[in-house]
Design a protein around this motif. Structure first.
Motif, PDB file in Angstrom:
ATOM      1  N   ALA A 111       1.458  12.921 -17.844  1.00  0.00           N
ATOM      2  CA  ALA A 111       0.483  12.331 -16.891  1.00  0.00           C
ATOM      3  C   ALA A 111      -0.100  13.226 -16.126  1.00  0.00           C
ATOM      4  O   ALA A 111      -1.249  13.325 -15.645  1.00  0.00           O
ATOM      5  N   LYS A 128      -2.606  15.534 -17.379  1.00  0.00           N
ATOM      6  CA  LYS A 128      -3.828  14.799 -17.390  1.00  0.00           C
ATOM      7  C   LYS A 128      -4.479  14.391 -16.087  1.00  0.00           C
ATOM      8  O   LYS A 128      -5.470  13.693 -16.139  1.00  0.00           O
ATOM      9  N   GLN A 153      -3.386  11.911 -14.418  1.00  0.00           N
ATOM     10  CA  GLN A 153      -3.190  10.547 -14.157  1.00  0.00           C
ATOM     11  C   GLN A 153      -2.028   9.982 -13.517  1.00  0.00           C
ATOM     12  O   GLN A 153      -0.832  11.071 -13.249  1.00  0.00           O
TER      13      GLN A 153
END
Length: 87
Positions: free
Chosen positions: A65, A68, A70
């Motif tokens: 995450a 990315k 995120q």
């Protein structure tokens, strides 16, 4: 797909051996206290294995995450749910 490391595989192999040992104890009509003690040890080993697997998965999910860009909130919640469900 998650690749499990040697530690996880070794833990599960030891648990497998413990279960075989309990089966032998049952076949030999060992005292129930001895059998229950061994079953408790197996349960503890399984719980520790679950914790290790969830922790490793959570670490990988958070890292993924982060890479990315995120939030890792969903991965953290999924890990908590897995631990709660395993109890």
């Amino acid at each position: 797909m998650k690749t499990y490391d040697r530690d996880v595989k070794n833990r599960l192999s030891r648990i497998e051996g413990q279960v075989r040992g309990v089966m032998k104890m049952v076949e030999e009509d060992k005292d129930c206290r001895e059998v229950v003690t061994q079953l408790s040890a197996i349960r503890s080993a399984v719980d520790r294995s679950i914790g290790l697997i969830v922790a490793q998965n959570l670490e990988a999910c958070i890292r993924d995450a982060h890479e990315k860009g995120q939030k890792a909130d969903d991965a953290i919640q999924a890990a908590v749910n897995m631990i709660v469900k395993s109890r």
